[in-house]
Design a protein around this motif. Sequence first.
Motif, PDB file in Angstrom:
ATOM      1  N   TYR A   3      46.354  23.213  36.639  1.00 47.09           N
ATOM      2  CA  TYR A   3      47.469  23.484  37.398  1.00 47.09           C
ATOM      3  C   TYR A   3      47.300  23.645  38.162  1.00 47.09           C
ATOM      4  CZ  TYR A   3      50.164  23.692  32.732  1.00 47.09           C
ATOM      5  OH  TYR A   3      50.478  23.216  31.792  1.00 47.09           O
ATOM      6  N   ASP A   4      46.522  22.886  39.080  1.00 45.84           N
ATOM      7  CA  ASP A   4      46.442  23.379  40.909  1.00 45.84           C
ATOM      8  C   ASP A   4      46.767  22.674  41.511  1.00 45.84           C
ATOM      9  OD1 ASP A   4      44.653  24.866  42.287  1.00 45.84           O
ATOM     10  OD2 ASP A   4      43.353  23.323  42.865  1.00 45.84           O
ATOM     11  N   ALA A   5      47.294  21.327  40.943  1.00 41.64           N
ATOM     12  CA  ALA A   5      48.096  20.938  42.153  1.00 41.64           C
ATOM     13  C   ALA A   5      49.696  20.890  42.353  1.00 41.64           C
ATOM     14  CB  ALA A   5      48.027  19.286  41.158  1.00 41.64           C
ATOM     15  N   SER A   6      49.661  21.785  41.015  1.00 41.47           N
ATOM     16  CA  SER A   6      51.584  22.310  41.662  1.00 41.47           C
ATOM     17  C   SER A   6      50.978  23.684  41.844  1.00 41.47           C
ATOM     18  CB  SER A   6      51.785  22.640  39.944  1.00 41.47           C
ATOM     19  OG  SER A   6      52.104  21.875  38.731  1.00 41.47           O
ATOM     20  N   ARG A   7      50.290  24.156  41.420  1.00 43.24           N
ATOM     21  CA  ARG A   7      49.798  26.067  42.173  1.00 43.24           C
ATOM     22  C   ARG A   7      50.082  25.255  44.045  1.00 43.24           C
ATOM     23  NH1 ARG A   7      46.373  27.292  38.629  1.00 43.24           N
ATOM     24  NH2 ARG A   7      44.559  26.184  39.219  1.00 43.24           N
ATOM     25  N   LYS A   8      49.032  24.613  44.652  1.00 46.16           N
ATOM     26  CA  LYS A   8      48.923  24.316  45.810  1.00 46.16           C
ATOM     27  C   LYS A   8      50.808  24.186  46.932  1.00 46.16           C
ATOM     28  CE  LYS A   8      45.246  21.585  46.409  1.00 46.16           C
ATOM     29  NZ  LYS A   8      44.606  19.791  46.498  1.00 46.16           N
ATOM     30  N   LEU A   9      51.142  23.448  45.554  1.00 47.56           N
ATOM     31  CA  LEU A   9      52.375  23.091  46.214  1.00 47.56           C
ATOM     32  C   LEU A   9      53.116  24.410  46.381  1.00 47.56           C
ATOM     33  CD1 LEU A   9      53.429  19.324  43.984  1.00 47.56           C
ATOM     34  CD2 LEU A   9      53.081  19.609  46.064  1.00 47.56           C
ATOM     35  N   ILE A  10      53.230  24.754  45.261  1.00 46.75           N
ATOM     36  CA  ILE A  10      54.512  26.178  45.795  1.00 46.75           C
ATOM     37  C   ILE A  10      53.452  27.396  46.153  1.00 46.75           C
ATOM     38  CG2 ILE A  10      54.998  28.356  44.383  1.00 46.75           C
ATOM     39  CD1 ILE A  10      53.996  26.575  41.287  1.00 46.75           C
ATOM     40  N   LEU A  11      52.668  27.315  46.999  1.00 47.36           N
ATOM     41  CA  LEU A  11      51.866  28.345  48.099  1.00 47.36           C
ATOM     42  C   LEU A  11      52.343  27.169  49.258  1.00 47.36           C
ATOM     43  CD1 LEU A  11      49.673  30.754  47.884  1.00 47.36           C
ATOM     44  CD2 LEU A  11      48.634  28.271  48.322  1.00 47.36           C
ATOM     45  N   LYS A  12      52.818  26.355  49.088  1.00 50.03           N
ATOM     46  CA  LYS A  12      53.431  25.924  50.597  1.00 50.03           C
ATOM     47  C   LYS A  12      53.727  26.965  51.376  1.00 50.03           C
ATOM     48  CE  LYS A  12      52.550  21.047  52.408  1.00 50.03           C
ATOM     49  NZ  LYS A  12      53.343  19.700  52.283  1.00 50.03           N
ATOM     50  N   GLY A  13      54.270  27.296  52.166  1.00 48.22           N
ATOM     51  CA  GLY A  13      55.450  27.853  53.243  1.00 48.22           C
ATOM     52  C   GLY A  13      55.359  29.317  52.867  1.00 48.22           C
ATOM     53  N   ALA A  14      54.502  29.547  51.688  1.00 48.23           N
ATOM     54  CA  ALA A  14      54.696  31.460  52.261  1.00 48.23           C
ATOM     55  C   ALA A  14      54.451  31.620  53.061  1.00 48.23           C
ATOM     56  CB  ALA A  14      53.559  31.392  50.652  1.00 48.23           C
ATOM     57  N   ASP A  15      55.294  33.028  53.134  1.00 46.85           N
ATOM     58  CA  ASP A  15      55.032  33.749  54.335  1.00 46.85           C
ATOM     59  C   ASP A  15      54.723  35.064  53.870  1.00 46.85           C
ATOM     60  OD1 ASP A  15      57.241  32.912  56.390  1.00 46.85           O
ATOM     61  OD2 ASP A  15      58.253  33.279  54.266  1.00 46.85           O
ATOM     62  N   ALA A  16      54.291  35.186  52.722  1.00 51.36           N
ATOM     63  CA  ALA A  16      53.282  36.615  51.888  1.00 51.36           C
ATOM     64  C   ALA A  16      52.820  35.579  50.665  1.00 51.36           C
ATOM     65  CB  ALA A  16      54.000  37.634  51.809  1.00 51.36           C
ATOM     66  N   VAL A  17      52.061  36.847  50.068  1.00 49.78           N
ATOM     67  CA  VAL A  17      51.586  36.176  48.670  1.00 49.78           C
ATOM     68  C   VAL A  17      50.348  37.510  48.253  1.00 49.78           C
ATOM     69  CG1 VAL A  17      49.365  35.433  47.610  1.00 49.78           C
ATOM     70  CG2 VAL A  17      50.321  34.112  49.933  1.00 49.78           C
ATOM     71  N   ILE A  18      51.354  37.662  46.799  1.00 49.55           N
ATOM     72  CA  ILE A  18      50.391  39.150  46.074  1.00 49.55           C
ATOM     73  C   ILE A  18      49.451  38.696  45.144  1.00 49.55           C
ATOM     74  CG2 ILE A  18      51.077  40.321  44.468  1.00 49.55           C
ATOM     75  CD1 ILE A  18      53.925  40.284  45.805  1.00 49.55           C
ATOM     76  N   PHE A  19      48.395  38.777  45.069  1.00 48.44           N
ATOM     77  CA  PHE A  19      47.395  38.268  43.950  1.00 48.44           C
ATOM     78  C   PHE A  19      47.530  39.096  42.569  1.00 48.44           C
ATOM     79  CE2 PHE A  19      43.371  38.104  42.204  1.00 48.44           C
ATOM     80  CZ  PHE A  19      43.144  36.974  41.978  1.00 48.44           C
ATOM     81  N   VAL A  20      47.677  38.771  41.546  1.00 51.68           N
ATOM     82  CA  VAL A  20      47.817  39.615  40.658  1.00 51.68           C
ATOM     83  C   VAL A  20      46.037  39.695  40.094  1.00 51.68           C
ATOM     84  CG1 VAL A  20      48.661  40.068  37.874  1.00 51.68           C
ATOM     85  CG2 VAL A  20      50.083  39.537  40.685  1.00 51.68           C
ATOM     86  N   ALA A  21      45.282  40.736  39.923  1.00 53.57           N
ATOM     87  CA  ALA A  21      44.524  40.530  39.167  1.00 53.57           C
ATOM     88  C   ALA A  21      44.608  40.847  38.066  1.00 53.57           C
ATOM     89  CB  ALA A  21      43.537  40.868  40.103  1.00 53.57           C
ATOM     90  N   ASP A  22      43.408  40.395  36.639  1.00 56.58           N
ATOM     91  CA  ASP A  22      43.646  41.431  35.579  1.00 56.58           C
ATOM     92  C   ASP A  22      42.476  42.685  35.534  1.00 56.58           C
ATOM     93  OD1 ASP A  22      43.156  41.857  32.635  1.00 56.58           O
ATOM     94  OD2 ASP A  22      44.214  39.504  32.291  1.00 56.58           O
ATOM     95  N   SER A  23      43.128  43.431  35.247  1.00 51.93           N
ATOM     96  CA  SER A  23      42.189  44.521  35.782  1.00 51.93           C
ATOM     97  C   SER A  23      40.755  44.234  34.520  1.00 51.93           C
ATOM     98  CB  SER A  23      42.020  45.848  35.453  1.00 51.93           C
ATOM     99  OG  SER A  23      43.581  46.104  36.564  1.00 51.93           O
ATOM    100  N   GLN A  24      40.847  43.258  33.259  1.00 51.17           N
ATOM    101  CA  GLN A  24      39.878  43.613  31.741  1.00 51.17           C
ATOM    102  C   GLN A  24      38.655  43.104  32.422  1.00 51.17           C
ATOM    103  OE1 GLN A  24      42.107  42.961  27.750  1.00 51.17           O
ATOM    104  NE2 GLN A  24      43.346  41.531  29.788  1.00 51.17           N
ATOM    105  N   GLU A  25      37.642  43.779  31.976  1.00 54.85           N
ATOM    106  CA  GLU A  25      36.195  43.361  32.353  1.00 54.85           C
ATOM    107  C   GLU A  25      36.056  42.472  31.866  1.00 54.85           C
ATOM    108  OE1 GLU A  25      33.387  45.979  30.918  1.00 54.85           O
ATOM    109  OE2 GLU A  25      34.260  47.807  32.123  1.00 54.85           O
ATOM    110  N   ALA A  26      36.595  41.204  30.605  1.00 53.12           N
ATOM    111  CA  ALA A  26      36.336  39.793  30.329  1.00 53.12           C
ATOM    112  C   ALA A  26      36.877  39.355  31.151  1.00 53.12           C
ATOM    113  CB  ALA A  26      37.154  40.198  29.339  1.00 53.12           C
ATOM    114  N   ARG A  27      38.124  39.649  32.033  1.00 51.15           N
ATOM    115  CA  ARG A  27      38.177  38.825  33.228  1.00 51.15           C
ATOM    116  C   ARG A  27      37.656  38.853  34.384  1.00 51.15           C
ATOM    117  NH1 ARG A  27      40.830  34.473  31.526  1.00 51.15           N
ATOM    118  NH2 ARG A  27      42.227  34.330  33.143  1.00 51.15           N
TER     119      ARG A  27
END
Lengths: 160, 199
Positions: free
Chosen positions: B85-109
Amino acid sequence: MVNPQMVMYEEEFNQIQAVVDRLVREANAKVVFIVDKNGQLIAASGEVDNIDTTSLASLTAGNIAATGGIAKLLRENEFATQFHEGENANIHIQLVGNRVILVVIFDSKSSLGLVRLRVRKASEELSRIFEALLSKVQEPGGDSPFAEITDEDIDNLFND
Amino acid sequence: MAFINKAAREINCKIVYYGPGLCGKTTNLQYIFERATPESKGKMISLATETDRTLFFDFLPLSLGEVGGMKTRFHLYTVPGQVFYDASRKLILKGADAVIFVADSQEARHDANIESLDNLRTNMQETGLDPDATPFILQYNKRDLPDVESVDDLNAALNPRGVPSIEAVARTGVGVFETLKLTAKVLMTDLRKKMGSPT
């Protein structure tokens, strides 16, 4: 560099609101609203009490963004107009000056032809107002709306 | 791109939750929606697939009180995490004032986190956001699960900029509001700087 923040001043806000109010009457519309491309509602008029304008604003901007993405893939600049026809309500979405989105919701009391005609006229007026607004925002030495905001104010933002 | 409405004395900002698929972005928003007071929140919108995976975005408008006589409104968005869904991600990111990156803490991820963070960087550059200057917060989610990486290891892999990071269990709400509060604070401070305030 273009200042990326959009600032709305009282004078331009009143002008925009006047255009939107008139468009509701002249197009026989139920609701008219203006959204920026990021989904922030700028102005609304008509039967807005019965409608969730915040959600509509966000979804409209998402819609325009998705359609813009499709346009790009087809090597089109933009699809500036969209129209969705329902059983009772219809929605006409127009991109104005590639910056804001003009949305008209109407029913059988109006017609697509009338809405298109009135939207065209309103778009021209809105383009002029937003251009003036943009150059005003870029003028150096404008008073910052943040001038009175202290660190403490920001810290207190969340203290319930 | 914040929208500052002087006529209505309102500051409107956009915060985007980013991260790999199933890391808990939508869960963050759902928890905020459940716990926020009715006056402060609007409707939450989820454009999801039939199996409840985010298709386009989730959206939650939230008011957080006033600063300096201006009302603050935050529009929270999540992106779809699945790779295609990369094309959609780009559209939503546009104009962001801040970004929160949610990381999955599991080793497998581990690799999925790194891939998503790289993707975020690329997409920020493509949408005109400076990845090194945009307000950015890391949330290490799923801390309650077994086989999670240590915070030190996560920081080493995901946080070369040394931005603030918060441990969370979004499902039960641990760290969810802390992440949002910290982000709002960093965002407002950044916005004040950009708007050229003397302080």
